[in-house]
Design a protein around this motif. Sequence first.
Motif, PDB file in Angstrom:
ATOM      1  N   TYR A 661       0.843  -1.209   0.000  1.00 36.92           N
ATOM      2  CA  TYR A 661       0.000   0.000   0.000  1.00 36.92           C
ATOM      3  C   TYR A 661       0.867   1.244   0.000  1.00 36.92           C
ATOM      4  CZ  TYR A 661      -4.739  -1.844   0.493  1.00 36.92           C
ATOM      5  OH  TYR A 661      -5.966  -2.437   0.247  1.00 36.92           O
ATOM      6  N   GLN A 662       1.946   1.247   0.744  1.00 38.71           N
ATOM      7  CA  GLN A 662       2.811   2.427   0.798  1.00 38.71           C
ATOM      8  C   GLN A 662       3.451   2.677  -0.581  1.00 38.71           C
ATOM      9  OE1 GLN A 662       5.518   1.505   3.999  1.00 38.71           O
ATOM     10  NE2 GLN A 662       4.331   2.733   5.484  1.00 38.71           N
ATOM     11  N   GLN A 663       3.811   1.563  -1.232  1.00 37.70           N
ATOM     12  CA  GLN A 663       4.434   1.738  -2.537  1.00 37.70           C
ATOM     13  C   GLN A 663       3.408   2.220  -3.591  1.00 37.70           C
ATOM     14  OE1 GLN A 663       6.239  -2.005  -3.505  1.00 37.70           O
ATOM     15  NE2 GLN A 663       7.743  -1.891  -1.781  1.00 37.70           N
ATOM     16  N   SER A 664       2.190   1.724  -3.498  1.00 33.82           N
ATOM     17  CA  SER A 664       1.197   2.032  -4.522  1.00 33.82           C
ATOM     18  C   SER A 664       0.519   3.383  -4.263  1.00 33.82           C
ATOM     19  CB  SER A 664       0.139   0.921  -4.580  1.00 33.82           C
ATOM     20  OG  SER A 664       0.732  -0.324  -4.854  1.00 33.82           O
ATOM     21  N   TYR A 665       0.334   3.815  -3.055  1.00 31.68           N
ATOM     22  CA  TYR A 665      -0.396   5.061  -2.750  1.00 31.68           C
ATOM     23  C   TYR A 665       0.545   6.052  -2.069  1.00 31.68           C
ATOM     24  CZ  TYR A 665      -4.543   2.314  -3.792  1.00 31.68           C
ATOM     25  OH  TYR A 665      -5.460   1.530  -4.408  1.00 31.68           O
ATOM     26  N   TYR A 666       1.621   6.368  -2.745  1.00 32.16           N
ATOM     27  CA  TYR A 666       2.555   7.323  -2.167  1.00 32.16           C
ATOM     28  C   TYR A 666       2.465   8.619  -2.942  1.00 32.16           C
ATOM     29  CZ  TYR A 666       6.790   9.207  -0.146  1.00 32.16           C
ATOM     30  OH  TYR A 666       7.686   9.995   0.534  1.00 32.16           O
ATOM     31  N   PRO A 668       1.108   9.317   0.974  1.00 34.08           N
ATOM     32  CA  PRO A 668      -0.179   9.011   1.601  1.00 34.08           C
ATOM     33  C   PRO A 668      -0.948  10.285   1.877  1.00 34.08           C
ATOM     34  CG  PRO A 668       1.597   8.829   3.208  1.00 34.08           C
ATOM     35  CD  PRO A 668       2.240   9.125   1.903  1.00 34.08           C
ATOM     36  N   THR A 669      -2.164  10.076   2.180  1.00 28.93           N
ATOM     37  CA  THR A 669      -2.987  11.218   2.524  1.00 28.93           C
ATOM     38  C   THR A 669      -2.529  11.750   3.863  1.00 28.93           C
ATOM     39  OG1 THR A 669      -4.586   9.813   3.644  1.00 28.93           O
ATOM     40  CG2 THR A 669      -4.911  10.207   1.264  1.00 28.93           C
ATOM     41  N   ASP A 673      -0.804   9.698   6.915  1.00 30.46           N
ATOM     42  CA  ASP A 673       0.565  10.058   7.313  1.00 30.46           C
ATOM     43  C   ASP A 673       0.647  10.327   8.812  1.00 30.46           C
ATOM     44  OD1 ASP A 673       3.320  10.626   6.533  1.00 30.46           O
ATOM     45  OD2 ASP A 673       2.811  12.686   7.187  1.00 30.46           O
TER      46      ASP A 673
END
Length: 923
Positions: A661-666, A668-669, A673
Motif C-alpha cells: 500500500y505504501q508503494q502504490s499510494y505514495y 499518503p494522505t 501520514d
Amino acid sequence: MIWMSRCNALYCYFNSNWLKFTGIHLTKAASAREEEIGNIWTGSVHPEDRQRCEDIYLRAFATYDSFQRQYRLRRSDGEYRWILDTAAPRFAADGSFVGYIGYCIDLTEVPIGIGQSSLTESCSLLTNSSRRLRKITDRERATELAKALEQLQAEISKRQAIEAELRQKTSEFAAILQVLPDSYFRLDAAGSILDYKQGLMESVYILPEDCQGKSLRECLPIAVSDRFHQAINQVLETQYEVSFEYTLPQPGKNNNFAARLLPLPDQQIIVLVRDTSDNNQAALIESDAKFRSIVENANNVIFALTLEGIFSYVSPNWTEIFGHEIAEVEGKSFVPFIHPDDVHICVDYFQRILTTSEKQKAIEYRVQHKNGSWRWHTSNSSAIKDANGNILYFVGICYDTTDRKEAEIALRESAQREALLNRLSNQIRASLDLNYIVETAVQEIRNLFQIDRCAFFWYRQDADVPYWERVHEAKSSFLPCLLNQQEATHAEIKLIAAKTLNGEIIRIDDTETVGDSIAQQFLQDFGFTAFMALPVHTQSGEIGAFSCGYCSGFRPWQNNEVELLQAVTVQLAIAIDQAKLYTQSRITAQTAQDKAQQLEAALLELQQTQAQLIQTEKMSSLGQLVAGIAHEINNPVNFIYGNISHASEYTKDLLHLVELYQQSYYPPTPEIDRQINSIDLEFLKQDLPKILESMKMGSERIRQIVLSLRNFSRLDEDGTKAVDIHEGMDSTLLLLQNRLKAKPGHPEIQVIRDYGNLPPVVCHAGQMNQVFMNVLTNAIDALEESYSAGSRSAYVNSHTLQKGVRVASPRVALMSLVNNTEQRTHDQGQMTSLQIHIRSLIQEDYVIIRVADNGPGMSEEVRKRLFDPFFTTKPVGKGTGMGLSISYQIVVQKHGGKIHCISAPGEGAEFVVMIPLKQEPST
C-alpha cells in the motif's frame, strides 16, 4: 700372725699382726671389705709358691686335716720372707665343719732345726762349701774356707747351747709333770693328743696306754670334745689362756672338771685338767638340798637340758602333771614329748639363747601326756655359763596353760562363727544372688569345721521320680568331685531323706553305727566315716539340705557346730525367700521395661509413620496440584504455542500488504501520514516479529516446565518401572533452577553433571525424585548458609578453631569433597564459587549417584544422626528433620539399597545413593 677361713675355702680374717706385717689396710665398706679379704693372701704370696700352697690348702679341705706349708710372703717393705704356716680345722658346737684357723711364723732368720739333724745339715753345708772352695785359687780358697769354718763353728756353738738349754727345760718340765696333780695334754691345732700325763686324777675316758696320737673326739663324749675344740680355736686365735668347766659321768656319780688351755709355739696347746668334785661337793650338797626343796614344792615343772637337748633333770612333779615317771624322761631328748608342729618353736628358742646368750621371751607349745592327750604349756628358759662365759646347759620352768588356751580357742571359734554369720548376712544384704550365697556358705562351713566334704542339695519333688540334686560342693583335694555324678533318689536314702523332709537334724559320729543298711552303704560309698545334715525349709515350700562329711575316722559333732549350722540354715532360708522375691520383682520389672520399650518403639514407629504419611500426603497433594496445574497450563499453552506460528505468518502477510500500500499510494494522505507517525510504523514493523518470537520462546519454556512437573510427580505411574535416572535428576534440577541462579548478594550455584552411561533402572521413579529433591535441597541450603554467614563462616576466621576444627585464612584455596576442587574466597573470606557436583556410575551390581557440595561440611556427631527422624540443624520453622529420614527409608527399605554421607568440618559433604540393578519391575 693368725688367719681364718670359712667352709667355702675363702679367707675371712687376718689379725692385725698379719696386716701390719704385709702393710695392707682394709677399706671400711663391709661388702668391699669381705671381697678384699678373700684376695689378700693370693696377692701377698710369692707367685712361685702360690699354686703349691693352694694345692696343699685344698687337699686338706677335702678331709678336714691339719696341714703345714712354707712359702715366701711379701713384707710391707717389699721383701719376701720365708713363712711357716700351720693350720687346723674349726668345728661348730654341733660338730659341723666351719673352716680353718692358721698361725704364721717368720722363718727367714730362724735356724732350720735343733739337734743331731741340724748338725748333719751343717756338716752337709760344710761339705758343699768345701767343694766350691776347690774351684777357687788357693789364697781365695783359704780365706773363704776360714770364714765359712768360723761362721759354721759359731752356728754350731749357738745351736749346742740352745740344745743344752732345751734339755734342761725338758728335764725341769718332766719333773714338774711328775708331781703335778692335774692331767696334762699337749695337743696340736686339730685336737690330736701329742703327749699325755694322767696326773693324780683317774678317768675312765682317757687312759695313758692308748690315748697317744688319738684325737679328743675319740677319747671324750661328743659334747665335751666339741667344747674342747671351741676352746682350742679360741686359744689359737687369741694366743691367750682359756678356761672352762665340764662334767663327766662316772660310775655312781658325776665328776666335775676344770680345764685350762695355754698356747705353745708351732700351733700347739697345753691342756691342764683338774678334778673339782671334792672341792664343790659340800657346797653342791647344800645347794642341791635347797634347790630340791624349792623344786619339789613348786607347782610348775622345772627342767634342765644339755646343749644337745637331752633332759638332764626334771622336777618330781613331772609325773603328777604329765604322767611319765622321772626315769622315762631324764636322759631322753625333749623332741618326742613335744607336738610335731611345735618342735621347731622350741629348737629356734634354744638356738636363740645359744647364739645371743640372752634371755628370750616365753614360748607356748604342746606337751603330750602319757594318756595321749596334749597339754598347752608356757616356758621360760635361760643358759647356765661357766666362769669364762661359756654356756654349759639350759634350765627352764614351764606351767600349764591348757585351760586358758582352750578358752582362747573356744572364743576364737565363737568369733569365727559370728564372723561367718555376719558374712552371710552381709552377703544376703549386698547380693541377692542365691547361687553365690550358697556357694560361699558351703566353702565357709568346710573351712571352719575342717571337714573333708560339705555340700548343699535341693530336693526336686516335682520330677517324675523325686531326687536330691547336689548344686554346690567344697571338698578336700584328694576326694573326687560329685557334682556331675548321678543324683540319689528318695528311695535310695530313705532314712536320711525322711528325716530331712521332716525338718530333723542328722548327726552321725560314726557311720558304722547306722542301723539302716541302705543309708549306711550310701554314706560309705562316698567315703564318709562321720556325717551330719541339716534341712532348709523355705516359705515358698522348697526343701534343701546341708551335708557335712568326714572321711578320716570317728568325728564327734559338737553342739556349738550344730547350733552354728542351724543359724546358717535359718539365714539361708531367709536369703532364698528374699532371692525369690527379688527374682520375681526383677522379672516383673523386666517385663514392664520390655513392654515400655515396645510401647516406646511402637510410638516412635507411629510417629515416623505419621510423619511419613503427612509427608507422603503432602507430596501426593503437591503432586496432584502440580499435575493439575500442569494439565491446566498445558492446554492454553498448547493453544498459544500452536497458534504463534500462524500468528507470525499472518503478521508477515499483513506487514507485506502495508508495504505494498505504501508503494502504490505514495504519498499518503495527510490523515494516513499522521497515523503512521503516531504508531511509529517502522518500529512496529521491526518489533512485532520479535514479540512473536519471544512469545514462542516463552511458551516453549512453559511447555518444558510442565513436562518437568509431570515427570517429577509421576502420578500416572504406579509401582516400580525401568526409568532413566538422569531424566529424574534433570527434572529435579529444573524445578530448583530458581534457587540455583544468581541473586543479589548471592552468586550462582554451579551444577556440574558428570553422568555415566547408565541403563534404565527399575525403581519407584516418583520416590527416587523425592530423594534427589531432599539431597539437592540440603546441599543448596548448606551452600547458601555458608555463603551468607560472611565473616562468621568457617572460611573467614584465619587460623582459628571453630568447633574444634582449624580453618584456613582468606585468599587460601580450601579442598572440597567435590571432585577435589578448590573453594575460592575473596578478600572478605566469602566463597566466590559455589558448586554441586553430581556423578553417576555403575559399580558391581549397584547404580551409584554421588551428590557432593563444597559447603562447610559437618561434624562427626551430626553426620551420625543425619538420617534420624526429626533431627535437623536448621532453625525452627525451616526444617522438619524428616527429609533425609524419609529418603533413607525409600532407598534402604523400599529399594534394598544404601545411602550414606561422607563429610568433615570445612571439607564439604557428599551423599552416596546406591540402588541395586537387578530388580524386577512390578506388574
